[in-house]
Design an enzyme around this catalytic site. Structure first.
Site, PDB file in Angstrom:
ATOM      1  N   ASP A 462       2.208   3.017  -0.756  1.00  0.00           N
ATOM      2  CA  ASP A 462       0.852   3.458  -1.052  1.00  0.00           C
ATOM      3  C   ASP A 462       0.469   4.634  -0.153  1.00  0.00           C
ATOM      4  OD1 ASP A 462      -2.154   3.185  -1.595  1.00  0.00           O
ATOM      5  OD2 ASP A 462      -1.375   1.472  -2.703  1.00  0.00           O
ATOM      6  N   HIS A 497      -6.842   3.449   0.529  1.00  0.00           N
ATOM      7  CA  HIS A 497      -6.338   2.623  -0.572  1.00  0.00           C
ATOM      8  C   HIS A 497      -5.279   1.628  -0.107  1.00  0.00           C
ATOM      9  CE1 HIS A 497      -4.184   1.778  -4.396  1.00  0.00           C
ATOM     10  NE2 HIS A 497      -5.370   1.952  -4.949  1.00  0.00           N
ATOM     11  N   SER A 650      -5.200  -1.794  -9.203  1.00  0.00           N
ATOM     12  CA  SER A 650      -4.640  -1.630  -7.851  1.00  0.00           C
ATOM     13  C   SER A 650      -5.020  -2.798  -6.960  1.00  0.00           C
ATOM     14  CB  SER A 650      -5.159  -0.335  -7.218  1.00  0.00           C
ATOM     15  OG  SER A 650      -4.523   0.786  -7.749  1.00  0.00           O
TER      16      SER A 650
END
Length: 894
Positions: A462, A497, A650
């Site tokens: 990520d 994220h 996600s």
């Protein structure tokens, strides 16, 4: 000294003009000696201090105790002074020495001489506080500045508990302005924050500019707050520069926007106003940088070229706002549209709901639409949260609408103390949710707490992971991490994220800090393949997947998507061949197609559900979707220490990845296919059929309808169902294995721990039960079932309880029935065949003269009339798949 109300947008606009004056000034570091003498602050106790010279700094430190951390989520730090003081709070000494913290943790004494910073207990501490004296304001009449007076102040903090709804967002613009100015100011402020947070923060030059911003802001806004004419001039320049801001925010160093003559004049005016506002020592610093770059000669240059010279490059992410609504049963979307024509509402509300006619059907009677763009703003999307809420409220009042509410892609909220807000772990039915529509974390945790588990490596491929947060301390294997963007081993998150994903998987539980992760035995391998804007190329991602597999990851989390790549497919196969389970997000387009790599056969694709236990409106679905997990309004950690709500597949994917890790922790010898099968077969069925009989319609590229394929036990929108961790870990704990069940078989067979009670259910009806023996084998006798029938096998022993989905497959055709001798006195044909088989008795002409079903054991007795000796009869058996066996010929005897 009279303090003045300030505007962050004005300061930001003025300081942005200085972007082009920056020329490698070098980052200033805090003096180690001074910080080593930091005074300790105690909860609820104030201290006094004083500074005599501008740019003088005083340091303090806060070390919250265990009781404070368990009771409070944040501290409220307050500094009071009549002088201009800058206040910064840092999560560690290391960050303080580098002057690295988040904007929300910087402040300065404002109108009432008070500065407050709300800082989360998200790091192990101690935390450091810097108080900096900036000198006094320049006189407005251009006269001589006052001699610097001694800056006296008080400082202290109190612990406070901030619930998610308590977190405040940054102030938009408190300076008095017209409605149009507020809209323009808010829009440009968002762009400037995007440039600052996603671009300037990535370089030493950008950080120095940001530091200059914090020093100059108090003086600039103080000059303008009471000068309406100056403010109006500023906003005119702001509007002039709006195209420049928009392009730079969107394209970063790739911006091809050329600075025009009007832009240059606006920049010059803003620059001059900045110089007129700040004290002498800041004025000299600003002028020095401007002279180096010849800032007043930017006309004709592209913004991208200017940014490239300053090593600033990133891309911001544009978000949209939608409304989701459900049409009442037996009603249609057209009925809602027709009702709108005569519905009483404000002109703005009618305009905002006009796109209902274009609403996208999610499934059944659930729809979503985007508010129309504001043509007055060149097509830019400007709908405020208030407008979206109002549009939803208007729809809710319609007689054909069951409910309507705003859908937000993510929402920033506050920070073990925030466990009550983690609805995916325990859904209490609040905020419109369905009670118990969660992954069953608590019973699973109770079961696993009594078992010995192995640590399991889960790779988060990520944006990186922030390992400094207290909830992730000791959970992140930084020694195994790698950065394929920066080509080094520092996999620190610069976007947020990846940290959010890692928190969902592995945040420490019961330590008082922040939140609870699903998998207590997970160790995270941080693999950075996405940059600060959340983007990366296929090569970086492929290398990251291969790297994670080589480093021993049992599970890889891929909360990302894009186009098909042979390079990426190769990497996925490579990892799968090494027995790595790969969980991939299905995509956030709300479309009937999985994104890639979720569509790859080498991954377990994961869709998203919401609080209502329905597929989320944004979640991609359709052929190949394996499983769903909570993905709407998911709270987790971000690098600034707060717990933030985000939405997307996600967020759903790490729940599935964490659950897979738990199964490997129970039994490291499991195959990835066994783990995936166990997760899917134990998932909760959340599918439902439309009450009014309406079905989703799909069309091909030519506009022709496509029939939705039907797969027994699999829902088109949610796959095998919503993840149930308790059932999955119970199945692993019981070592449950179920053999294939054919439509012609009369028993369900498999293996489990000795003494495990096995019950086979068809809905609420129990078909049979048995216990696993000493050899771990079980056999549950049942009647034959039709092909594609979905059964559930319940397995229970002690605290372990699961329900395992079994789909009946096509079996071998029934064998020729065994028929007893038939005599002239008999009034029935008797014998043995498959369980529940339909027995047909035919005459010499092969015409059926009688039929009856065999019982559960296959015994049959078909009533017939007495037959003459020598009569020829034929007997067949038709199984549950309606396949007829070969004939058994019988000649009637005397």
């Amino acid at each position: 000294m009279k303090r003045r109300k300030f505007s962050s947008v004005v300061a930001a606009v003025l300081i942005f003009a200085l972007i082009f004056s920056l020329f490698s000034p070098g980052t200033k570091a805090a003096a180690a000696g001074a910080i080593d003498q930091a005074a300790a602050l105690e909860n609820g106790k104030e201290q006094t201090g004083a500074m005599k010279e501008p740019e003088q700094v005083k340091w303090y430190k806060v070390t919250p105790g265990a009781t404070d951390i368990q009771k409070n989520s944040h501290m409220a730090l307050t500094v009071k002074s009549d002088s201009v003081l800058n206040v910064s709070v840092y999560p560690s000494k290391e960050k303080a020495l580098k002057d690295e913290t988040f904007e929300m943790y910087r402040s300065f004494t404002a109108e009432d001489g008070k500065s407050e910073v709300i800082f989360p207990y998200a790091w192990s501490g101690p935390y450091y506080v810097k108080v900096e004296y900036l000198g006094e304001e320049e006189p407005e009449d251009g006269g001589t500045a006052e001699a610097a007076a001694e800056a006296k102040y008080t400082i202290g903090y109190k612990g406070t508990k901030k619930q998610p709804s308590d977190l405040e967002e940054e102030e938009a613009c408190p300076v008095e302005m017209s409605v149009d100015q507020k809209k323009s100011g808010k829009g440009i402020l968002d762009k400037l924050r995007s440039i600052r947070d996603e671009q300037l923060s990535q370089t030493a030059e950008g950080k120095e500019l940001t530091s200059l911003y914090y020093k100059a802001a108090p003086f600039i806004v103080a000059k303008l707050a009471l000068n309406k004419t100056a403010r109006n001039e500023i906003y005119q320049d702001l509007v002039t520069l709006k195209p420049l801001f928009d392009d730079v925010s969107e394209n970063g160093a790739s911006s091809s926007y050329k600075v025009t003559e009007k832009d240059q004049k606006a920049i010059n005016r803003l620059y001059d106003k900045a110089l007129q506002s700040v004290p002498s020592f800041l004025k000299e610093e600003i002028k020095k940088q401007a002279d180096r770059l010849n800032m007043k000669q930017l006309q004709g240059k592209t913004a991208g070229a200017i940014l490239t010279e300053n090593n600033i490059a990133a891309k911001s992410e544009v978000q949209t706002t939608k409304v989701i609504f459900k049409v009442k049963d037996n009603k249609s979307l057209s009925s809602v549209h027709n009702e709108m024509k005569g519905f009483s509402a404000s002109a703005q509300s009618k305009k905002d709901i006009s796109n209902v006619k274009k609403a996208k059907k999610l499934f059944d009677n659930l729809y979503s639409f985007e508010l129309p763009k504001d043509e007055k703003q060149n097509g830019a999307y400007t709908a405020s949260a208030k407008r979206v809420k109002s549009a939803a409220a208007t729809l809710s009042k319609m007689s054909n609408v069951e409910f309507a509410e705003p859908v937000q892609e993510y929402k920033s909220l506050a920070n073990d103390i925030q466990y009550p807000y983690q609805w995916p772990l325990k859904n209490n039915g609040e905020n419109g949710g369905v009670k118990n529509a969660d992954v069953k974390y608590e019973p699973a945790n109770t079961l696993l707490s009594k078992r010995k588990l192995n640590d399991t490596l889960i790779a988060v491929v990520d944006t990186g992971v922030d390992s400094t947060l207290a909830d992730l301390k000791g959970k992140v294997r930084t020694d195994l991490g790698h950065n394929f963007v920066g080509r080094n081993n520092n996999a620190m998150d610069d976007q947020g994220h990846g940290t959010h994903v890692a928190g969902i998987i592995a945040a420490q539980s019961d330590n008082g800090y922040s939140m609870t992760g699903l998998n207590a035995k997970a160790k995270i391998i941080p693999v950075k393949v996405l940059d600060s804007a959340g983007s990366g190329d296929t090569e970086q991602i492929a290398l990251g997947i291969k790297y994670a597999a080589d480093k021993g990851a049992k599970v890889i989390n891929l909360s990302l998507g894009g186009g098909y790549s042979r390079v990426l497919e190769f990497a996925l196969k490579y990892a799968a061949d090494k027995n790595v389970l790969i969980a991939a997000a299905s995509g956030n387009d709300g479309e009937n197609a999985l994104s890639y790599p979720a569509s790859s056969k080498y991954v377990m694709s994961v869709g998203a559900t919401n609080r209502m236990d329905m597929t989320a409106d944004f979640s991609n679905y359709g052929k190949g979707l394996d499983i769903s997990a909570p993905g709407s309004d998911i709270p987790s950690l971000v690098p600034n220490g707060n717990v933030t709500y985000m939405s997307g597949t996600s967020m759903a994917t790490p729940y599935a990845a964490a659950a897979a890790g738990l199964l490997f922790a129970q039994n490291p010898k499991l195959k990835r296919t066994e783990v995936e099968d166990m997760l899917k077969k134990t998932a909760d069925d959340i599918s439902f059929e439309s009450v009014d009989g309406g079905e989703e319609e799909l069309y091909d590229d030519y506009g022709d309808p496509i029939e939705i394929p039907k797969t027994p036990g699999v829902d088109w929108h949610s796959g095998y169902g919503r993840l149930n961790v308790m059932k999955a870990v119970s199945a692993a704990d019981l070592q449950l294995k179920v053999n294939k069940l054919e439509s012609t078989q009369t028993a369900v067979r498999g293996s489990a721990k000795e003494g495990t009670l096995i019950e086979v259910m068809n809905g609420k009806k129990k078909l049979g039960s048995a216990k696993a023996g000493k050899d771990n084998a079980f056999k549950v006798n049942i009647a034959t079932q039709k092909q594609d029938q979905v059964l559930y096998l319940k397995a229970t022993k002690g605290d372990a309880k699961t329900s395992y989905k079994v789909v009946v497959v096509k079996g071998k055709p029934s064998g020729t029935p065994k028929v007893n001798a038939v005599k002239t006195k008999d009034t029935a044909v008797k014998g043995k065949a498959n369980s529940k088989a339909m027995i047909r008795v035919k005459n010499k002409s092969k015409k059926v003269i009688a039929s009856a079903k065999a019982d559960a054991k296959g015994t049959f007795s078909v009533k017939i009339k007495k037959q003459k000796a020598g009569t020829v009869l034929y007997v067949t058996a038709v199984d549950t798949d309606k396949k007829e066996s070969k004939e058994a010929k019988v000649v009637v005897e005397k």
